[in-house]
Design a protein around this motif. Structure first.
Motif, short mmCIF file in Angstrom:
data_model
loop_
_atom_site.label_atom_id
_atom_site.label_comp_id
_atom_site.label_asym_id
_atom_site.label_seq_id
_atom_site.Cartn_x
_atom_site.Cartn_y
_atom_site.Cartn_z
N SER A 1 9.10 -4.23 18.74
CA SER A 1 8.50 -4.26 17.41
C SER A 1 9.12 -5.32 16.52
CB SER A 1 8.65 -2.89 16.73
OG SER A 1 10.01 -2.58 16.51
N GLY A 2 10.10 -6.10 17.08
CA GLY A 2 10.72 -7.18 16.31
C GLY A 2 11.74 -6.72 15.31
N ASN B 1 1.51 4.68 16.64
CA ASN B 1 1.23 4.91 15.23
C ASN B 1 0.90 6.37 14.95
OD1 ASN B 1 1.64 2.22 14.72
ND2 ASN B 1 -0.52 1.66 14.68
N LEU B 2 0.17 7.00 15.87
CA LEU B 2 -0.14 8.43 15.71
C LEU B 2 1.14 9.25 15.74
CD1 LEU B 2 -3.33 8.79 17.93
CD2 LEU B 2 -3.19 9.07 15.44
N ARG B 3 2.05 8.88 16.61
CA ARG B 3 3.31 9.61 16.72
C ARG B 3 4.14 9.45 15.45
NH1 ARG B 3 4.75 7.25 20.80
NH2 ARG B 3 6.39 5.84 20.06
N LEU B 4 4.14 8.24 14.89
CA LEU B 4 4.92 7.98 13.68
C LEU B 4 4.20 8.40 12.42
CD1 LEU B 4 6.20 4.38 14.55
CD2 LEU B 4 7.51 6.51 14.66
N GLY B 5 2.89 8.65 12.51
CA GLY B 5 2.11 8.96 11.33
C GLY B 5 1.88 7.75 10.45
N ARG B 6 1.90 6.55 11.06
CA ARG B 6 1.72 5.31 10.32
C ARG B 6 0.69 4.43 11.02
NH1 ARG B 6 6.46 4.29 7.24
NH2 ARG B 6 6.90 6.25 6.16
N THR B 7 0.07 3.53 10.24
CA THR B 7 -0.89 2.58 10.81
C THR B 7 -0.29 1.19 10.98
OG1 THR B 7 -1.70 1.83 8.66
CG2 THR B 7 -2.74 3.81 9.60
N GLN B 8 0.87 0.96 10.34
CA GLN B 8 1.50 -0.37 10.32
C GLN B 8 0.58 -1.42 9.68
OE1 GLN B 8 4.48 1.34 11.19
NE2 GLN B 8 4.96 -0.79 11.69
N ALA B 9 -0.25 -0.98 8.76
CA ALA B 9 -1.15 -1.89 8.04
C ALA B 9 -1.14 -1.54 6.56
CB ALA B 9 -2.57 -1.81 8.59
N ILE B 10 -1.26 -2.57 5.73
CA ILE B 10 -1.33 -2.40 4.29
C ILE B 10 -2.66 -2.97 3.80
CG2 ILE B 10 -0.31 -3.06 2.07
CD1 ILE B 10 1.39 -1.09 3.69
N GLY B 11 -3.36 -2.21 2.98
CA GLY B 11 -4.60 -2.70 2.40
C GLY B 11 -4.33 -3.55 1.16
N VAL B 12 -4.94 -4.72 1.11
CA VAL B 12 -4.88 -5.58 -0.08
C VAL B 12 -6.32 -5.76 -0.56
CG1 VAL B 12 -4.27 -7.85 -0.99
CG2 VAL B 12 -2.78 -6.73 0.69
N VAL B 13 -6.60 -5.27 -1.75
CA VAL B 13 -7.98 -5.19 -2.24
C VAL B 13 -8.14 -6.02 -3.51
CG1 VAL B 13 -9.88 -3.64 -2.80
CG2 VAL B 13 -8.00 -2.82 -1.36
N ILE B 14 -9.21 -6.78 -3.57
CA ILE B 14 -9.54 -7.57 -4.75
C ILE B 14 -10.83 -7.03 -5.35
CG2 ILE B 14 -10.02 -9.87 -5.64
CD1 ILE B 14 -8.68 -10.97 -3.09
N PRO B 15 -10.77 -6.46 -6.56
CA PRO B 15 -12.01 -5.98 -7.21
C PRO B 15 -12.83 -7.17 -7.70
CG PRO B 15 -10.04 -4.94 -8.16
CD PRO B 15 -9.59 -6.13 -7.37
N LEU B 16 -13.95 -7.42 -7.08
CA LEU B 16 -14.78 -8.56 -7.45
C LEU B 16 -16.04 -8.11 -8.20
CD1 LEU B 16 -14.61 -10.65 -4.15
CD2 LEU B 16 -13.29 -10.97 -6.24
N LEU C 1 4.65 -9.10 4.51
CA LEU C 1 4.26 -8.01 5.41
C LEU C 1 4.62 -8.33 6.85
CD1 LEU C 1 0.79 -7.03 3.90
CD2 LEU C 1 2.85 -5.61 3.97
N ALA C 2 4.46 -9.58 7.24
CA ALA C 2 4.82 -9.97 8.62
C ALA C 2 6.30 -9.73 8.87
CB ALA C 2 4.46 -11.43 8.85
N ARG C 3 7.14 -10.02 7.87
CA ARG C 3 8.58 -9.79 8.02
C ARG C 3 8.89 -8.31 8.16
NH1 ARG C 3 8.80 -13.93 4.06
NH2 ARG C 3 9.06 -12.39 2.38
N ARG C 4 8.01 -7.47 7.63
CA ARG C 4 8.21 -6.02 7.71
C ARG C 4 7.46 -5.40 8.88
NH1 ARG C 4 8.63 -7.70 2.54
NH2 ARG C 4 10.00 -6.57 1.09
N GLY C 5 6.86 -6.23 9.71
CA GLY C 5 6.16 -5.72 10.88
C GLY C 5 4.85 -5.03 10.57
N HIS C 6 4.20 -5.41 9.47
CA HIS C 6 2.93 -4.81 9.08
C HIS C 6 1.82 -5.86 9.03
CE1 HIS C 6 5.23 -1.28 8.06
NE2 HIS C 6 4.15 -0.65 7.65
#
Length: 332
Positions: A28-29, A58-73, A97-102
């Motif tokens: 996982s780096g 991810n299921l085992r950890l309860g995490r997706t390893q992804a962060i949503g970044v949303v722009i209201p347009l 996020l890349a440095r945090r493995g996400h």
């Protein structure tokens, strides 16, 4: 592939002479694993055709390893995704996020969809959400923040949700005080005041003028999302009448103002001085180079990610307001 295919971390661990936990961290780096150990584990995994079952992990950890970044347009003062301010901020967030493995899940939120944020928050696709710009979505942000903790918003600090942004009131004052110190007295404001960040910048502009005993100049209602090639800016500048300076709500607006003034036969800064806001990468390279209020996007991205991951961990992280900096160049 030079060896028998393996499917378990324990098999890779046995071959590498380390624990399964070390194998997991190496794959996982994780920064706590030495380069030599990580390279050894990766080489064994490659030789034996091993691939992490990321979904199961991810299921085992309860995490997706992804962060949503949303722009209201869609809102009149919403910036386009192609705006250099947004692209720079998104780039800083992606690197962090890349440095945090996400990974980053980037999407826009349509104002006519009242559930755009709620839907993402409950989707199970992300571990947390960063919203870039409050736009006119304050009620939706407040509503979701009541029950969804890992949410950070880029914008003007307010009650109801965690917010990170530059002190826009101070930024508006900095720009205006700089022009006043240069002897300018008929100072226009180019931009809207229909989202919290822009309203705060305009209030800073008004505050500096009031303190100096100078009447406010005309407001040129240019939305952030305008196209610099749009002829309407020329008409708006003509309607504003004679001015000797302009405080612009963004660098893109400031560049458009300079173009409109130049085409009208006026010189910047000899006839009209112009100050922008953001200090995007283009600001130093236009002619004349743009005097502007810098928002430290590298620092802002780090603060947003720090607060977000603390909130993902269950902490109650408060809003942060960052100091602006006036960058003096040729336009004012």
């Amino acid at each position: 592939m030079t060896g028998k295919r393996v499917t378990r971390l324990a098999d890779i661990a046995a071959l590498a002479g380390v624990t399964p936990a070390t194998v997991s961290r190496a794959l996982s780096g994780h920064t706590q694993i030495s380069t030599a150990t990580r390279q050894k584990v990766l080489a064994i995994a490659r030789d034996h055709g091993f691939q992490v079952n990321q979904t199961a992990r991810n299921l085992r950890l309860g995490r997706t390893q992804a962060i949503g970044v949303v722009i209201p347009l869609g809102h009149r003062s919403a910036q386009r995704v192609s705006d250099p301010f947004y692209t720079a901020l998104i780039g800083e967030l992606m690197e962090g996020l890349a440095r945090r493995g996400h990974a980053m899940l980037l999407q826009s939120g349509a104002p006519d969809d009242t559930d755009w944020l709620e839907s993402l928050a409950r989707s199970g696709r992300v571990d947390g959400i960063i919203v870039l710009c409050q736009s006119d979505q304050d009620p939706e942000l407040r509503d979701v923040a009541r029950t969804y903790g890992p949410l950070v918003v880029w914008g003007e600090a307010t009650e109801g949700y965690c917010c990170v942004g530059t002190d826009n009131f101070a930024g508006g004052r900095l720009a205006t005080e700089h022009l006043l110190a240069a002897g300018r007295r008929r100072i226009a404001y180019a931009g809207m005041t229909d989202i919290p960040e822009l309203a705060a910048r305009h209030q800073g502009y008004l505050s500096a003028l009031a303190e100096a005993g100078v009447a406010p100049g005309p407001q040129v209602p240019v939305p952030l999302a305008f196209d610099r090639r749009d002829a309407c800016l020329h008409a708006l500048m003509d309607k504003a009448g004679p001015v000797d300076a302009v405080v612009a709500a963004s660098d893109v607006i400031a560049m458009g103002v300079i173009a409109a003034l130049t085409e009208a036969g006026q010189q910047v800064p000899a006839d009209v001085a112009v100050v922008g806001y953001d200090d995007v990468s283009l600001a130093a390279h236009v002619v004349p180079a743009l005097t502007t209020v810098r928002q430290d996007l590298t620092g802002a991205a780090e603060v947003m990610l720090d607060l977000l991951f603390r909130r993902i961990g269950g902490e109650i992280a408060a809003s942060v307001s960052l100091p602006p900096q006036l960058i003096r160049r040729q336009s004012a």
